[in-house]
Design an enzyme around this catalytic site. Sequence first.
Site, PDB file in Angstrom:
ATOM      1  N   TYR A 178     -83.479  -3.358  73.429  1.00 25.66           N
ATOM      2  CA  TYR A 178     -84.023  -2.365  74.371  1.00 25.66           C
ATOM      3  C   TYR A 178     -85.171  -1.577  73.719  1.00 25.66           C
ATOM      4  O   TYR A 178     -86.233  -1.387  74.315  1.00 25.66           O
ATOM      5  CB  TYR A 178     -82.871  -1.441  74.776  1.00 25.66           C
ATOM      6  CG  TYR A 178     -83.228  -0.219  75.578  1.00 25.66           C
ATOM      7  CD1 TYR A 178     -83.609  -0.312  76.914  1.00 25.66           C
ATOM      8  CD2 TYR A 178     -83.115   1.057  75.007  1.00 25.66           C
ATOM      9  CE1 TYR A 178     -83.896   0.832  77.652  1.00 25.66           C
ATOM     10  CE2 TYR A 178     -83.398   2.189  75.739  1.00 25.66           C
ATOM     11  CZ  TYR A 178     -83.794   2.080  77.061  1.00 25.66           C
ATOM     12  OH  TYR A 178     -84.068   3.212  77.777  1.00 25.66           O
TER      13      TYR A 178
ATOM     14  N   GLY B 256     -81.114   3.954  90.244  1.00 23.59           N
ATOM     15  CA  GLY B 256     -80.600   4.401  88.941  1.00 23.59           C
ATOM     16  C   GLY B 256     -80.564   5.912  88.835  1.00 23.59           C
ATOM     17  O   GLY B 256     -80.969   6.627  89.759  1.00 23.59           O
TER      18      GLY B 256
ATOM     19  N   GLY C  70     -86.183   0.514  90.282  1.00 26.73           N
ATOM     20  CA  GLY C  70     -84.947   1.071  89.731  1.00 26.73           C
ATOM     21  C   GLY C  70     -84.563   2.323  90.494  1.00 26.73           C
ATOM     22  O   GLY C  70     -84.012   3.274  89.930  1.00 26.73           O
TER      23      GLY C  70
HETATM   24  C1  AKB Z   1     -79.796   4.537  76.229  1.00 22.73           C
HETATM   25  O1  AKB Z   1     -78.856   5.107  75.696  1.00 22.73           O
HETATM   26  O2  AKB Z   1     -80.017   3.328  76.165  1.00 22.73           O
HETATM   27  C2  AKB Z   1     -80.788   5.384  77.006  1.00 22.73           C
HETATM   28  C3  AKB Z   1     -81.932   5.804  76.157  1.00 22.73           C
HETATM   29  C4  AKB Z   1     -81.715   6.724  75.010  1.00 22.73           C
HETATM   30  O3  AKB Z   1     -83.024   5.400  76.392  1.00 22.73           O
HETATM   31  N1  AKB Z   1     -80.138   6.529  77.561  1.00 22.73           N
END
Ligand code: AKB
Length: 339
Positions: free
Chosen positions: A155, A14, A11
């Site tokens: 996530y 990024g 990454g």
């Molecule tokens: C997101 O907003 O997905 C990231 C995080 C808080 O990990 N910036």
Amino acid sequence: MARRQVVLVTGAGGEMGHGLIDRLADMEGYDVLGLDIKRLNPEVEKRCTSTIVGDVLDDRLLDRLVSEFEIHAIFHLAALLSTRSEFTPETAHEVNVRGTLNLLKLGVEQSRWHGRRVKFLFPSSIAAFGMPNLETKRSVGRVLEDQFNLPTTMYGCNKLYCEHLGFYYANHYRQLAVDDKPQGVDFRSIRFPGLVSAFTVPHGGTSDYGPEMLHAAARGEPYACFVRPDTQISFMAMPDAIDALLALMEAPAEDLTRHVYNITAFAPTAEDFARLVREHFEKAEITFEPDERRQGIVDSWPADVDDSAARRDWGFSPQYDLQRAFADYLVPNIRRRYE
Ligand code: AKB
């Protein structure tokens, strides 16, 4: 044939990759191998000793890395962020989990090759938390690493699970094998808050409203903030995030009492953020037009985190509070960037 000794950064193109590679390149003894799905921009590329365009899901590419390089540390930064992941949850799982698994496997193989545990630095996130409701979020204040571990985003689930995978690959990998000595990776992880950089604008995250608001004001563009003014999560200036990763990498293993650490620098509401942006950019046009769904994600993240373990074990201490971050780092650099 001698293989080249490197630190692998996935990454690399990024937001965090930019800052980290810049710092690593200035440190003695760190030859950086930058890996990204897209060609790196020339600024970052020239700071790397070698670069590879490729996918962390490509097994053949990872085999090639093993044959050409001796990897001593891995910063596995490649990931799909929280908002982006909700549009394609299965793809996110593939990239965030299988990608991490591939890199952990690579780390274990490399550790066995050179008989020393490869350091594996993994950026986790406040998304690994899941507050059950707003009342709880408002009443509990700062949360510890092991509290409220029920994330509501793909996530967040991916990050939390990968923290566990890291623990497994560090301590219990192939625990029943009798043929050789176990040699796991040296897995170390930080749960980052929202990050704000003067040099890059994030894409696909849900903490993006902070940096977006600021960069829009500097460009002279109006900004409609997608969360309510009273929305609160922790944030940090990018240089402190990079310092933290490097400090954790260098910390003696015997000082570490955990494999995952919270860190935080300031926890403004969206309104606090907007007020500061307006102080520095008088013409800033900021309105609040909450998007119910993205709001739900930010509401599921804690208002702030307790980072006493990081402070105690490896001396974490951010240099920027909110006022200083704006006055000394963000505003001067952003003004220069858009002038
Ligand atoms: C997101 O907003 O997905 C990231 C995080 C808080 O990990 N910036």
